[in-house]
Motif scaffolding. Structure first.
Motif, PDB file in Angstrom:
ATOM      1  N   SER A  23     -20.162-117.481  95.117  1.00  0.00           N
ATOM      2  CA  SER A  23     -20.984-118.456  94.405  1.00  0.00           C
ATOM      3  C   SER A  23     -21.497-119.543  95.337  1.00  0.00           C
ATOM      4  N   GLU A  24     -20.755-119.787  96.435  1.00  0.00           N
ATOM      5  CA  GLU A  24     -21.189-120.818  97.360  1.00  0.00           C
ATOM      6  C   GLU A  24     -22.375-120.380  98.193  1.00  0.00           C
ATOM      7  N   THR A  25     -22.616-119.058  98.288  1.00  0.00           N
ATOM      8  CA  THR A  25     -23.698-118.574  99.145  1.00  0.00           C
ATOM      9  C   THR A  25     -24.788-117.885  98.353  1.00  0.00           C
ATOM     10  N   GLN A  26     -24.883-118.178  97.052  1.00  0.00           N
ATOM     11  CA  GLN A  26     -25.895-117.522  96.244  1.00  0.00           C
ATOM     12  C   GLN A  26     -27.205-118.289  96.226  1.00  0.00           C
ATOM     13  N   GLU A  68     -27.094-114.470 104.074  1.00  0.00           N
ATOM     14  CA  GLU A  68     -26.900-114.184 102.659  1.00  0.00           C
ATOM     15  C   GLU A  68     -28.216-114.271 101.898  1.00  0.00           C
ATOM     16  N   TYR A  69     -28.985-115.318 102.206  1.00  0.00           N
ATOM     17  CA  TYR A  69     -30.272-115.485 101.532  1.00  0.00           C
ATOM     18  C   TYR A  69     -31.222-114.336 101.873  1.00  0.00           C
ATOM     19  N   LEU A  70     -31.267-113.974 103.146  1.00  0.00           N
ATOM     20  CA  LEU A  70     -32.157-112.911 103.586  1.00  0.00           C
ATOM     21  C   LEU A  70     -31.782-111.582 102.938  1.00  0.00           C
ATOM     22  N   ILE A  71     -30.489-111.290 102.879  1.00  0.00           N
ATOM     23  CA  ILE A  71     -30.020-110.064 102.240  1.00  0.00           C
ATOM     24  C   ILE A  71     -30.435-110.039 100.772  1.00  0.00           C
ATOM     25  N   LYS A  72     -30.258-111.172 100.098  1.00  0.00           N
ATOM     26  CA  LYS A  72     -30.624-111.268  98.690  1.00  0.00           C
ATOM     27  C   LYS A  72     -32.126-111.039  98.504  1.00  0.00           C
ATOM     28  N   LYS A  73     -32.917-111.637  99.367  1.00  0.00           N
ATOM     29  CA  LYS A  73     -34.370-111.505  99.279  1.00  0.00           C
ATOM     30  C   LYS A  73     -34.799-110.044  99.471  1.00  0.00           C
ATOM     31  N   LEU A  74     -34.249-109.402 100.477  1.00  0.00           N
ATOM     32  CA  LEU A  74     -34.583-108.004 100.740  1.00  0.00           C
ATOM     33  C   LEU A  74     -34.202-107.112  99.566  1.00  0.00           C
ATOM     34  N   HIS A  75     -33.014-107.309  99.046  1.00  0.00           N
ATOM     35  CA  HIS A  75     -32.549-106.453  97.948  1.00  0.00           C
ATOM     36  C   HIS A  75     -33.443-106.596  96.724  1.00  0.00           C
ATOM     37  N   THR A  76     -33.849-107.816  96.404  1.00  0.00           N
ATOM     38  CA  THR A  76     -34.691-108.040  95.228  1.00  0.00           C
ATOM     39  C   THR A  76     -36.013-107.291  95.346  1.00  0.00           C
ATOM     40  N   ILE A  77     -36.654-107.401  96.491  1.00  0.00           N
ATOM     41  CA  ILE A  77     -37.954-106.747  96.672  1.00  0.00           C
ATOM     42  C   ILE A  77     -37.802-105.231  96.705  1.00  0.00           C
ATOM     43  N   LEU A  78     -36.853-104.734  97.476  1.00  0.00           N
ATOM     44  CA  LEU A  78     -36.724-103.285  97.641  1.00  0.00           C
ATOM     45  C   LEU A  78     -36.291-102.606  96.344  1.00  0.00           C
ATOM     46  N   SER A  79     -35.400-103.231  95.598  1.00  0.00           N
ATOM     47  CA  SER A  79     -34.932-102.609  94.359  1.00  0.00           C
ATOM     48  C   SER A  79     -36.018-102.607  93.293  1.00  0.00           C
ATOM     49  N   ASN A  80     -36.900-103.596  93.293  1.00  0.00           N
ATOM     50  CA  ASN A  80     -37.965-103.651  92.293  1.00  0.00           C
ATOM     51  C   ASN A  80     -39.170-102.792  92.650  1.00  0.00           C
ATOM     52  N   HIS A  81     -39.305-102.434  93.924  1.00  0.00           N
ATOM     53  CA  HIS A  81     -40.461-101.641  94.364  1.00  0.00           C
ATOM     54  C   HIS A  81     -40.056-100.239  94.809  1.00  0.00           C
ATOM     55  N   LYS A  82     -38.850 -99.833  94.468  1.00  0.00           N
ATOM     56  CA  LYS A  82     -38.311 -98.561  94.929  1.00  0.00           C
ATOM     57  C   LYS A  82     -39.227 -97.396  94.549  1.00  0.00           C
ATOM     58  N   CYS A 120     -44.937-109.735 103.354  1.00  0.00           N
ATOM     59  CA  CYS A 120     -44.376-110.135 102.054  1.00  0.00           C
ATOM     60  C   CYS A 120     -43.665-111.482 102.160  1.00  0.00           C
ATOM     61  N   PHE A 121     -43.005-111.704 103.288  1.00  0.00           N
ATOM     62  CA  PHE A 121     -42.394-113.003 103.564  1.00  0.00           C
ATOM     63  C   PHE A 121     -42.123-113.097 105.047  1.00  0.00           C
ATOM     64  N   ALA A 122     -41.941-114.307 105.511  1.00  0.00           N
ATOM     65  CA  ALA A 122     -41.577-114.552 106.908  1.00  0.00           C
ATOM     66  C   ALA A 122     -40.732-115.814 106.956  1.00  0.00           C
ATOM     67  N   TYR A 123     -39.655-115.764 107.714  1.00  0.00           N
ATOM     68  CA  TYR A 123     -38.757-116.907 107.831  1.00  0.00           C
ATOM     69  C   TYR A 123     -38.290-117.048 109.272  1.00  0.00           C
ATOM     70  N   ARG A 124     -37.856-118.244 109.590  1.00  0.00           N
ATOM     71  CA  ARG A 124     -37.063-118.421 110.809  1.00  0.00           C
ATOM     72  C   ARG A 124     -35.633-118.092 110.412  1.00  0.00           C
ATOM     73  N   TYR A 125     -35.027-117.152 111.122  1.00  0.00           N
ATOM     74  CA  TYR A 125     -33.689-116.667 110.771  1.00  0.00           C
ATOM     75  C   TYR A 125     -32.632-117.611 111.326  1.00  0.00           C
ATOM     76  N   HIS A 126     -32.492-117.662 112.635  1.00  0.00           N
ATOM     77  CA  HIS A 126     -31.653-118.664 113.275  1.00  0.00           C
ATOM     78  C   HIS A 126     -32.067-118.740 114.734  1.00  0.00           C
ATOM     79  N   ALA A 127     -31.766-119.887 115.358  1.00  0.00           N
ATOM     80  CA  ALA A 127     -32.184-120.126 116.737  1.00  0.00           C
ATOM     81  C   ALA A 127     -33.687-119.836 116.882  1.00  0.00           C
ATOM     82  N   ASP A 128     -34.045-118.911 117.792  1.00  0.00           N
ATOM     83  CA  ASP A 128     -35.459-118.602 118.002  1.00  0.00           C
ATOM     84  C   ASP A 128     -35.826-117.239 117.419  1.00  0.00           C
ATOM     85  N   ILE A 129     -35.073-116.785 116.436  1.00  0.00           N
ATOM     86  CA  ILE A 129     -35.315-115.472 115.827  1.00  0.00           C
ATOM     87  C   ILE A 129     -36.081-115.634 114.521  1.00  0.00           C
TER      88      ILE A 129
END
Length: 658
Positions: A227-230, A246-260, A305-314
């Motif tokens: 619950s702390e990382t949702q 955690e956020y990135l995993i959640k984002k990927l799962h939502t898109i992929l499962s809905n567009h399967k 579909c989306f783009a984020y800074r992951y961590h550091a320079d990634i």
């Protein structure tokens, strides 16, 4: 509802009658002079007042009834209720078709915790906040309804799967912004689908599919995140915020499962080659500004579909490749990265800038998001090795990753089962032509008849940090071999043991563990030679010198391995405290040229004058062996004399030479 509509009709009729009567009185007053009599005028005035009052009351009743009708289809949050939703769906079902009709279903993930911890009043605020965010993503074709306690439905007409994905992306952005300063972060599950030609659904089926996708999304998030990382996690304030795994995993799962089965995607991850040098030379302010500029540019990549800074320079992103091949995507990214590089070089004082990218095409719906991210990161790290600096994940990488997982996961059991064995390669005295010492090596008996050489597992153990465990294991095996030979009165020779660079990160622990082995096996320290590579010496100068001092005090010797591999300079030679110098075997690659011989002879001359013993490995021909002997080498090691052999075989070899 029908009764309320009848009341509205009656009120409207009353208003019309009162207005007609009022107009008639006014016309009669204007046309007939007898109405000027005082009593009659009072009577007429009373009629007019009565008509106006009746008209006003009818207007009030009409407005009230309209509100009743309106709120009968809405709840306290101003969105439609379940009854209104059912009527909307019924009306849509009565149409000739439901093409381009979309259903989005939403459910709050952590409402129960809010209710249980802070009370239902705070829970209601939580629901109202989410409802207000939902209203901000609606279009002119949207119908928003509250379906249950914390469930909402959007019926979207004239839409597509991409439009629904964009609506959800806008909602997630609003939620992210809200969560930055929220006491209770919002997290939600979503499921959506669209009915269109070749993918046609009746309304009940469309609702069922959206509902199933929503609960699959909810189940996944509940199982894979606490619950702390949702909710979104930021490592720094805007504009340099970065999303958590955690956020990135959640984002990927939502898109992929809905567009399967309906869309094809590629996950992309990029970084800046040697970005730390930019921070160190130009400062963190310049570095952060560069990161912000890159983020703004990658956010506008076509079909992203989306783009984020992951961590550091990634940086990470998801690209829709339904209408393109992976090779076409690679070419687009190469071009886009070139634009980014040119822009950075133009706008900032940096003189060198390289953006590299890894691509993972998501072809298998069963691959979980965490693996998708890992696969893309694997090839991102290899991108510098290919033209264009963009690397596509392929079957050979999958095999490499499988091998890596096999090594890491089975290493400890191999240690426990003694599947990793020590081998020894004899070193021959140049003058005596006899075995004067040996280097301790390792082999992994992976399966019956399958023996792994060090190149199969050492780099992976170095990467994982398990290399230190292997070293201590090898040291103990070697010390035990010496003790067994000594206790049996059998001949022994000095043995060389490799020291991995990872030990210099914790030199105190290394010294302690080796000391424990000395206490346990009590070897003759004069029989121990610890080999440290030239590269490790250059990068860990103080730690290596401390180790040398420690082993010298214990009576052991130190050898510099791979000397001349290109890392040191002549200036460092005057400070070298090593007892032995082991020449890099590349000096002996190929036929010995005249110039090559001169270089080797001069190096030998300097080393001899500084009182260092010289060992050459990679000796494979008689010509090389004869040259090294004349040039002044002390010991030789290579296939010309002996290949590495199991410790038992080396023991037998020593015994045969008595």
């Amino acid at each position: 509802m029908d009764r309320n509509k009848k009341i509205i009709l009656i009120c409207g009729t009353q208003i019309a009658i009162f207005l007609l009567f009022l107009c008639t009185l006014i016309l009669h007053i204007q046309a007939d002079e007898h109405y000027s009599n005082g009593i009659i005028m009072i009577f007429i005035g009373a009629l007019i007042l009565l008509s106006l009052t009746g008209c006003a009351l009818s207007f009030v009743m009409l407005d009230y009834t309209r509100d009743v009708v309106r709120f009968a289809s809405s709840d306290v949050m101003g969105v439609h209720n379940k009854k209104a939703l059912e009527k909307k769906l019924y009306d849509l079902q009565e149409k000739d078709d439901t093409f381009n009709l979309g259903i989005m279903m939403f459910d709050l993930n952590n409402l129960k915790k809010i209710n249980d911890t802070y009370g239902h009043e705070q829970g209601d605020v939580f629901i109202k906040t989410f409802a207000s965010l939902l209203t901000r993503i609606l279009t002119e074709n949207s119908f928003l309804a509250r379906y249950g306690g914390d469930e909402f439905v959007i019926v979207e007409e004239h839409t597509s799967l991409d439009k629904l994905a964009e609506m959800n992306h806008r909602l997630q952005t609003l939620v992210d912004d809200y969560n930055e300063n929220a006491l209770h972060a919002i997290s939600y599950a979503v499921g959506y689908d669209v009915s269109y030609r070749n993918h046609y659904y009746l309304i009940p089926d469309l609702m069922k599919i959206a509902d199933e996708k929503m609960y699959e999304d909810k189940r996944y998030k509940k199982e894979h995140m606490s619950s702390e990382t949702q909710s979104i996690s930021y490592s720094s304030p805007k504009p340099f915020r970065s999303v958590s795994s955690e956020y990135l995993i959640k984002k990927l799962h939502t898109i992929l499962s809905n567009h399967k089965g309906q869309r094809s995607y590629a996950f992309v991850t990029s970084d800046i080659q040697d970005f730390r040098l930019i921070n160190e030379y130009w400062g963190y302010e310049t570095g952060n500004s560069i990161l912000d500029t890159i983020l703004k540019m990658v956010e506008h990549f076509p079909d992203g579909c989306f783009a984020y800074r992951y961590h550091a320079d990634i940086f990470v992103g998801l690209v829709d490749i339904t209408n393109m091949s992976v090779d076409e995507l690679r070419d687009k990214i190469i071009s886009y990265n070139s634009d980014i590089e040119a822009h950075i070089l133009e706008q900032y004082p940096v003189s060198r800038f390289q953006f590299r990218t890894g691509i993972y095409a998501i072809e298998d719906d069963s691959v979980i998001p965490a693996e998708i991210i890992s696969h893309a990161n694997t090839v991102r790290k290899l991108a510098s090795e290919v033209d264009g600096h963009v690397y596509i994940y392929g079957p050979h990488i999958a095999e490499m990753e499988q091998h890596r997982a096999d090594v890491i996961n089975s290493f400890q059991s191999a240690i426990n089962n003694n599947d990793i064995c020590i081998y020894m390669q004899p070193k021959i005295g140049c003058k005596s032509k006899k075995i004067e010492s040996a280097e301790v090596l390792v082999r992994w008996n992976k399966a019956p008849g399958v023996v792994w050489t060090p190149d199969k597992f050492l780099p992976l153990l170095e990467e994982s940090g398990e290399i230190t465990t292997l070293d201590y294991y090898v040291y103990e095996k070697a010390f035990a071999w010496l003790k067994e030979r000594r206790d049996s009165g059998l001949p022994v020779v000095p043995i060389s043991l490799n020291v991995s660079p990872a030990h210099f990160n914790n030199i105190t622990e290394f010294e302690q563990k080796v000391h424990e082995l000395f206490v346990k096996y009590n070897p003759d320290p004069r029989l121990l030679i610890f080999e440290i590579t030239e590269e490790a010496y250059i990068h860990n100068y103080d730690a290596v010198n401390r180790m040398i001092e420690h082993f010298h005090n214990a009576g052991a010797l130190i050898s510099m391995d791979d000397f001349g591999s290109g890392y040191s300079s002549l200036n460092t030679m005057k400070d070298i405290q090593f007892d032995e110098i082991k020449m890099d075997k590349r000096f002996l690659d190929g036929p010995l040229s005249t110039n090559g011989k001169i270089v080797i002879e001069e190096i030998f001359h300097m080393l001899k004058r500084t009182h260092h013993s010289i060992v050459c490995e990679g000796v494979e021909t008689k010509e090389v062996a004869d040259f090294l002997t004349v040039a002044g080498c002390n010991e030789m090691q290579g296939f010309y004399y002996y290949k590495p052999m199991p410790s038992e075989g080396f023991s037998a070899l020593l015994d045969s030479m008595q």
